[in-house]
Write a protein that holds these residues in place. Sequence first.
Motif, mmCIF file in Angstrom:
data_model
loop_
_atom_site.group_PDB
_atom_site.id
_atom_site.type_symbol
_atom_site.label_atom_id
_atom_site.label_comp_id
_atom_site.label_asym_id
_atom_site.label_seq_id
_atom_site.Cartn_x
_atom_site.Cartn_y
_atom_site.Cartn_z
ATOM 1 N N ALA A 52 -1.559 -56.824 40.497
ATOM 2 C CA ALA A 52 -2.785 -56.156 40.059
ATOM 3 C C ALA A 52 -3.784 -57.161 39.494
ATOM 4 O O ALA A 52 -4.996 -57.065 39.746
ATOM 5 C CB ALA A 52 -2.454 -55.095 39.010
ATOM 6 N N ALA A 53 -3.294 -58.143 38.748
ATOM 7 C CA ALA A 53 -4.179 -59.158 38.174
ATOM 8 C C ALA A 53 -4.806 -60.016 39.269
ATOM 9 O O ALA A 53 -5.990 -60.376 39.200
ATOM 10 C CB ALA A 53 -3.398 -60.038 37.198
ATOM 11 N N ALA A 54 -4.014 -60.351 40.295
ATOM 12 C CA ALA A 54 -4.538 -61.157 41.395
ATOM 13 C C ALA A 54 -5.588 -60.387 42.184
ATOM 14 O O ALA A 54 -6.617 -60.940 42.583
ATOM 15 C CB ALA A 54 -3.397 -61.582 42.315
ATOM 16 N N VAL A 55 -5.342 -59.101 42.399
ATOM 17 C CA VAL A 55 -6.309 -58.268 43.112
ATOM 18 C C VAL A 55 -7.598 -58.154 42.306
ATOM 19 O O VAL A 55 -8.704 -58.255 42.846
ATOM 20 C CB VAL A 55 -5.715 -56.874 43.388
ATOM 21 N N ARG A 56 -7.470 -57.959 41.004
ATOM 22 C CA ARG A 56 -8.659 -57.883 40.143
ATOM 23 C C ARG A 56 -9.473 -59.170 40.244
ATOM 24 O O ARG A 56 -10.703 -59.137 40.381
ATOM 25 C CB ARG A 56 -8.251 -57.628 38.693
ATOM 26 N N ALA A 57 -8.797 -60.313 40.174
ATOM 27 C CA ALA A 57 -9.505 -61.593 40.245
ATOM 28 C C ALA A 57 -10.245 -61.735 41.570
ATOM 29 O O ALA A 57 -11.387 -62.214 41.611
ATOM 30 C CB ALA A 57 -8.517 -62.746 40.055
#
Length: 205
Positions: A52-57
């Motif tokens: 989720a953090a990678a997608v947000r970035a």
Amino acid sequence: MACEDCGRERSAGLCEACGHRRQVEVLIGEAGLLAATWSADLTDPVAVAAVAAAVRAAIEADIAAEWAEFQKITDPAALEAAGPDAVEDAAAHNAFLVAESAAAEYRHEALVMLGRSEDAQAEARQAYATELAKPWHQALPDSDDAQRAATEAAAKARPAPPSTCSPCGWSSCTPSPALSRSGPLRGRSACPSSPPARWTARPWR
């Protein structure tokens, strides 16, 4: 009534910019969870959070890139003349459009991956049954030899997993076909080891 998020007057409780910001957060959250369905063990909260953090970035980087492009083709004077909140509203709307497009891509990819999984399971079951139906297994289909041969046939029928990502070892970090098309994510993968986006200004927030 002032906006409950930013305090802008005469906003009926929620101004246009803040409304778009809320929608962006919902869309980014949805995209992250969708990516996790094929990129992480859903029983592992840490793995899900990393995806989720990678997608947000990735999405936030695309928002910044699209905003930069918008500023290049827009006359600043004309934008300022539109009103004191025009820049903020335009940035928030730009962010919403990018996030909406990204979420649509992830929905599409989730459906593609689901279809592949179901097809693979069907092929494996067919291979298993076909092997047991062979004449030399029909007499003792429950024997160790028959079951071993059927299991091996089912395993061979399943497609090989994708190559792993060298930085993190995840098999799902290669860019997916759907996300490799021209679009908001431009083929980036959801690899949690990917470097953070190089930008600081977030006018849409």
